[in-house]
Motif scaffolding. Sequence first.
Motif, mmCIF file in Angstrom:
data_model
loop_
_atom_site.group_PDB
_atom_site.id
_atom_site.type_symbol
_atom_site.label_atom_id
_atom_site.label_comp_id
_atom_site.label_asym_id
_atom_site.label_seq_id
_atom_site.Cartn_x
_atom_site.Cartn_y
_atom_site.Cartn_z
ATOM 1 N N UNK A 34 0.838 -1.205 0.000
ATOM 2 C CA UNK A 34 0.000 0.000 0.000
ATOM 3 C C UNK A 34 0.872 1.254 0.000
ATOM 4 N N UNK A 35 1.911 1.274 0.825
ATOM 5 C CA UNK A 35 2.814 2.426 0.862
ATOM 6 C C UNK A 35 3.501 2.615 -0.489
ATOM 7 N N UNK A 36 3.954 1.519 -1.079
ATOM 8 C CA UNK A 36 4.620 1.595 -2.384
ATOM 9 C C UNK A 36 3.661 2.115 -3.456
ATOM 10 N N UNK A 37 2.409 1.649 -3.423
ATOM 11 C CA UNK A 37 1.419 2.112 -4.404
ATOM 12 C C UNK A 37 1.136 3.597 -4.215
ATOM 13 N N UNK A 38 1.057 4.042 -2.974
ATOM 14 C CA UNK A 38 0.812 5.461 -2.713
ATOM 15 C C UNK A 38 1.990 6.308 -3.189
ATOM 16 N N UNK A 39 3.192 5.751 -3.078
ATOM 17 C CA UNK A 39 4.360 6.469 -3.580
ATOM 18 C C UNK A 39 4.346 6.489 -5.117
ATOM 19 N N UNK A 40 4.023 5.378 -5.732
ATOM 20 C CA UNK A 40 3.958 5.328 -7.193
ATOM 21 C C UNK A 40 2.917 6.297 -7.749
ATOM 22 N N UNK A 41 1.836 6.489 -7.023
ATOM 23 C CA UNK A 41 0.765 7.396 -7.468
ATOM 24 C C UNK A 41 1.054 8.853 -7.105
ATOM 25 N N UNK A 42 2.133 9.091 -6.373
ATOM 26 C CA UNK A 42 2.540 10.453 -6.078
ATOM 27 C C UNK A 42 1.996 11.045 -4.791
ATOM 28 N N UNK A 43 1.372 10.222 -3.944
ATOM 29 C CA UNK A 43 0.838 10.714 -2.676
ATOM 30 C C UNK A 43 1.908 10.789 -1.587
ATOM 31 N N UNK A 44 2.908 9.952 -1.694
ATOM 32 C CA UNK A 44 4.009 9.902 -0.726
ATOM 33 C C UNK A 44 5.341 9.907 -1.458
ATOM 34 N N UNK A 45 6.373 10.351 -0.764
ATOM 35 C CA UNK A 45 7.755 10.172 -1.219
ATOM 36 C C UNK A 45 8.491 9.493 -0.075
ATOM 37 N N UNK A 46 9.548 8.778 -0.401
ATOM 38 C CA UNK A 46 10.294 8.097 0.657
ATOM 39 C C UNK A 46 11.775 8.386 0.533
ATOM 40 N N UNK A 47 12.428 8.195 1.643
ATOM 41 C CA UNK A 47 13.885 8.254 1.687
ATOM 42 C C UNK A 47 14.335 7.138 2.607
ATOM 43 N N UNK A 48 15.579 6.743 2.449
ATOM 44 C CA UNK A 48 16.115 5.668 3.278
ATOM 45 C C UNK A 48 17.039 6.254 4.326
#
Length: 96
Positions: A34-48
Motif C-alpha cells: 500500500x505504501x509503495x502504491x501510494x508512492x507510485x501514485x505520487x501521494x508519498x515520497x520516501x527516503x532511506x
Amino acid sequence: MLHHAAEGEVYGLWMIEELARHGYRLSPGTLYPMLEAMEERGYLVSRRERNGRAIRRLYSITPLGREGLALAMERMRELTGEVLPPAPPQAPDKKA
C-alpha cells in the motif's frame, strides 16, 4: 496513512503499530505494498535512513497527497454528517 504522513515522516513498522492501537491489524505484506502504491501514485515520497544495521524507509506526504487527504477528510465529514445525528446544543458558559 496520509494523515500521519502529513504530521511528519512515518515508517512501516510504526504505521502497523499505530493502526493496531486503533484496532486495525495489518501485516507487513499488506501495508508495504500500500505504501509503495501510494508512492507510485505520487501521494508519498520516501527516503532511506540507516537505523543501526537496518535501513528504514521513511515516508512523507507530497502536495498531491495533501490534496488527497483534504478530499478524503471532506468526504468523511459529508458521510458522518449524514449518518450521525447533530450534536446537541451546548449551554453557554456562565462567567461570574
